[in-house]
Design a protein around this motif. Structure first.
Motif, PDB file in Angstrom:
ATOM      1  N   THR A 206       0.847  -1.193   0.000  1.00  0.00           N
ATOM      2  CA  THR A 206       0.000   0.000   0.000  1.00  0.00           C
ATOM      3  C   THR A 206       0.883   1.244   0.000  1.00  0.00           C
ATOM      4  OG1 THR A 206      -1.716  -1.239   1.153  1.00  0.00           O
ATOM      5  CG2 THR A 206      -1.993   1.126   1.088  1.00  0.00           C
ATOM      6  N   THR A 207       1.708   1.310  -1.019  1.00  0.00           N
ATOM      7  CA  THR A 207       2.610   2.441  -1.183  1.00  0.00           C
ATOM      8  C   THR A 207       1.883   3.620  -1.818  1.00  0.00           C
ATOM      9  OG1 THR A 207       3.298   1.583  -3.334  1.00  0.00           O
ATOM     10  CG2 THR A 207       4.644   0.979  -1.416  1.00  0.00           C
ATOM     11  N   ILE A 208       2.456   4.789  -1.652  1.00  0.00           N
ATOM     12  CA  ILE A 208       2.021   5.965  -2.398  1.00  0.00           C
ATOM     13  C   ILE A 208       3.021   6.169  -3.516  1.00  0.00           C
ATOM     14  CG2 ILE A 208       1.627   8.453  -2.363  1.00  0.00           C
ATOM     15  CD1 ILE A 208       0.886   8.196   0.594  1.00  0.00           C
ATOM     16  N   GLU A 209       2.544   6.090  -4.741  1.00  0.00           N
ATOM     17  CA  GLU A 209       3.399   6.278  -5.912  1.00  0.00           C
ATOM     18  C   GLU A 209       3.046   7.584  -6.614  1.00  0.00           C
ATOM     19  OE1 GLU A 209       3.697   1.513  -7.123  1.00  0.00           O
ATOM     20  OE2 GLU A 209       2.655   2.939  -8.428  1.00  0.00           O
ATOM     21  N   THR A 210       4.056   8.206  -7.167  1.00  0.00           N
ATOM     22  CA  THR A 210       3.840   9.361  -8.025  1.00  0.00           C
ATOM     23  C   THR A 210       4.953   9.376  -9.065  1.00  0.00           C
ATOM     24  OG1 THR A 210       3.300  11.738  -8.036  1.00  0.00           O
ATOM     25  CG2 THR A 210       5.158  11.042  -6.656  1.00  0.00           C
ATOM     26  N   MET A 211       4.886  10.330  -9.967  1.00  0.00           N
ATOM     27  CA  MET A 211       5.903  10.420 -11.009  1.00  0.00           C
ATOM     28  C   MET A 211       7.092  11.242 -10.512  1.00  0.00           C
ATOM     29  SD  MET A 211       4.385   8.569 -13.193  1.00  0.00           S
ATOM     30  CE  MET A 211       5.553   8.686 -14.570  1.00  0.00           C
ATOM     31  N   ALA A 212       8.273  10.934 -11.029  1.00  0.00           N
ATOM     32  CA  ALA A 212       9.480  11.648 -10.621  1.00  0.00           C
ATOM     33  C   ALA A 212       9.343  13.147 -10.854  1.00  0.00           C
ATOM     34  CB  ALA A 212      10.688  11.092 -11.366  1.00  0.00           C
ATOM     35  N   ASP A 213       8.687  13.537 -11.936  1.00  0.00           N
ATOM     36  CA  ASP A 213       8.506  14.968 -12.213  1.00  0.00           C
ATOM     37  C   ASP A 213       7.682  15.661 -11.143  1.00  0.00           C
ATOM     38  OD1 ASP A 213      10.024  14.878 -14.488  1.00  0.00           O
ATOM     39  OD2 ASP A 213       8.335  14.906 -15.889  1.00  0.00           O
ATOM     40  N   THR A 214       6.717  14.955 -10.572  1.00  0.00           N
ATOM     41  CA  THR A 214       5.908  15.549  -9.511  1.00  0.00           C
ATOM     42  C   THR A 214       6.766  15.861  -8.291  1.00  0.00           C
ATOM     43  OG1 THR A 214       3.956  14.335 -10.262  1.00  0.00           O
ATOM     44  CG2 THR A 214       3.896  15.209  -8.023  1.00  0.00           C
ATOM     45  N   ILE A 215       7.651  14.933  -7.938  1.00  0.00           N
ATOM     46  CA  ILE A 215       8.553  15.168  -6.808  1.00  0.00           C
ATOM     47  C   ILE A 215       9.469  16.354  -7.092  1.00  0.00           C
ATOM     48  CG2 ILE A 215      10.412  14.173  -5.432  1.00  0.00           C
ATOM     49  CD1 ILE A 215       9.160  11.425  -5.981  1.00  0.00           C
ATOM     50  N   ALA A 216       9.996  16.416  -8.305  1.00  0.00           N
ATOM     51  CA  ALA A 216      10.928  17.483  -8.657  1.00  0.00           C
ATOM     52  C   ALA A 216      10.257  18.844  -8.715  1.00  0.00           C
ATOM     53  CB  ALA A 216      11.585  17.167  -9.997  1.00  0.00           C
ATOM     54  N   ASN A 217       9.025  18.876  -9.216  1.00  0.00           N
ATOM     55  CA  ASN A 217       8.364  20.162  -9.467  1.00  0.00           C
ATOM     56  C   ASN A 217       7.386  20.587  -8.388  1.00  0.00           C
ATOM     57  OD1 ASN A 217       9.690  20.340 -11.985  1.00  0.00           O
ATOM     58  ND2 ASN A 217       8.094  19.096 -12.958  1.00  0.00           N
ATOM     59  N   LYS A 218       6.908  19.621  -7.569  1.00  0.00           N
ATOM     60  CA  LYS A 218       5.892  19.944  -6.560  1.00  0.00           C
ATOM     61  C   LYS A 218       6.227  19.276  -5.227  1.00  0.00           C
ATOM     62  CE  LYS A 218       2.318  19.962 -10.183  1.00  0.00           C
ATOM     63  NZ  LYS A 218       1.039  19.344 -10.623  1.00  0.00           N
ATOM     64  N   PRO A 219       7.419  19.506  -4.695  1.00  0.00           N
ATOM     65  CA  PRO A 219       7.800  18.808  -3.457  1.00  0.00           C
ATOM     66  C   PRO A 219       6.900  19.149  -2.272  1.00  0.00           C
ATOM     67  CG  PRO A 219       9.356  20.563  -3.962  1.00  0.00           C
ATOM     68  CD  PRO A 219       8.495  20.417  -5.171  1.00  0.00           C
ATOM     69  N   ASP A 220       6.428  20.401  -2.188  1.00  0.00           N
ATOM     70  CA  ASP A 220       5.544  20.763  -1.083  1.00  0.00           C
ATOM     71  C   ASP A 220       4.211  20.025  -1.173  1.00  0.00           C
ATOM     72  OD1 ASP A 220       7.506  22.438  -0.198  1.00  0.00           O
ATOM     73  OD2 ASP A 220       6.500  24.299  -0.777  1.00  0.00           O
TER      74      ASP A 220
END
Length: 329
Positions: A206-220
């Motif tokens: 039950t991980t939370i996954e997102t795209m690498a770009d989301t982490i880079a562009n929207k860390p908050d």
């Protein structure tokens, strides 16, 4: 009172990262709404996400829904992963999906037998096992490599428990909070249940996954979503979860309160959400050591390729800071 404590803790913690404007985000689950999704529904229902500036829409999964594909297509922002083989497989295909939290320290996958048919995980080698195709390609390969189970003793599981119920020499796969309860209710006996995590299948789930770009562009935004989910899980397990359960049952009319209550009790009893590192570092924690251990097991089982650079498939930056641990006291 615990809900109020959690909300005030979240506000204080996120004072530097709370979003200036309300942001709409979508989170896709990996199956129909159930207790195992409760923390996410809780964070919507009690306003924990909103406190950080997120308007979260939960997109229910199901047999005809592929929310991971929607994540890759940019149609949802976050996705509920299964176990770590999902991001390992993405890395093999050069798909930049990243796990940023693991709500479950143990995967709730179980093997079920008739009473007295087995007293240990090793005893299951004496039985015929009903295992679905996905399970056979995943955790069953680990069972073969680690315990000496055989391909010959496995029969395909079609998610119909009738063959198991009719034959005491059979065991079948299931989910900790689902099939055992249905067997008790419908077949009238309490089965033996063996959690594969307790036998060494050391994946997060039950991980939370997102795209690498989301982490880079929207860390908050990622910080707010992960921390809101963490507190949602504490509040769901240990606070007032009535509103979240109402949302779950509205999304999935086949879900009932008794099934939800059973699911919550089993998650707590088996340490699915809180055990190991999560006891001191908080719900959602992931460590390099545990991920490396599971990767090595999957390589040994022939499920994942050796030499894979999986370091970009997860980030521990958003978890492990002890947020909310006092709420489980």
């Amino acid at each position: 009172m615990k809900n109020l404590i959690a909300m005030s803790s979240f506000t204080a913690l996120c004072a530097t990262t709370a979003l200036a404007d309300t942001t709409d985000v979508s989170f896709g689950t990996n199956w129909l709404a159930q207790a195992e999704h409760g923390g996410f529904y809780q964070a919507v229902a009690d306003g924990t996400y909103a406190e950080c500036g997120l308007n979260v829409s939960i997109v229910q999964g199901g047999p005809q829904v592929n929310n991971r594909a929607l994540l890759l297509a940019g149609r949802i922002d976050y996705h509920m992963g299964g176990d770590l083989t999902g991001v390992f497989n993405a890395a093999e295909e050069n798909i930049p999906v990243v796990a940023v939290a693991a709500m479950f320290q143990k995967i709730p996958q179980v093997l079920i037998t008739h009473p007295g048919a087995a007293t240990s995980f090793e005893d299951l080698k004496d039985l015929t096992l009903l295992i679905g195709d996905n399970g056979y390609q995943g955790f069953y390969q680990w069972m073969i490599a680690s315990y000496g189970f055989t391909a010959e003793q496995r029969q395909p599981y079609t998610f119909n428990p009738a063959p198991f119920l009719a034959d005491e020499t059979m065991a079948m796969q299931g989910y900790l909070s689902s099939e055992p309860y249905l067997i008790e209710k419908e077949a009238g006996f309490t089965p033996e249940v063996f959690l594969i995590a307790d036998a060494g299948y050391s994946t997060y789930a039950t991980t939370i996954e997102t795209m690498a770009d989301t982490i880079a562009n929207k860390p908050d935004e990622v910080t707010c979503f992960v921390e809101g989910s963490i507190l949602g899980w504490y509040n769901y397990l240990y606070g007032d979860n009535a509103a979240a359960n109402a949302m779950i049952m509205a999304d999935n009319p086949e879900m009932t309160q008794d099934k939800i209550d059973y699911g919550i009790s089993k998650m707590i009893e088996a340490g699915i959400v809180i055990s190991g590192d999560a006891e001191t570092m908080g719900i959602g924690v992931m460590t390099d050591e545990k991920i490396a251990d599971f990767y090595d097991k999957m390589v040994d089982a022939g499920v994942i390729s050796a030499g894979l650079d999986y370091s970009a498939t997860y980030s521990t930056a958003f978890v492990g800071n002890g947020l909310g641990v006092e709420l489980a006291d």
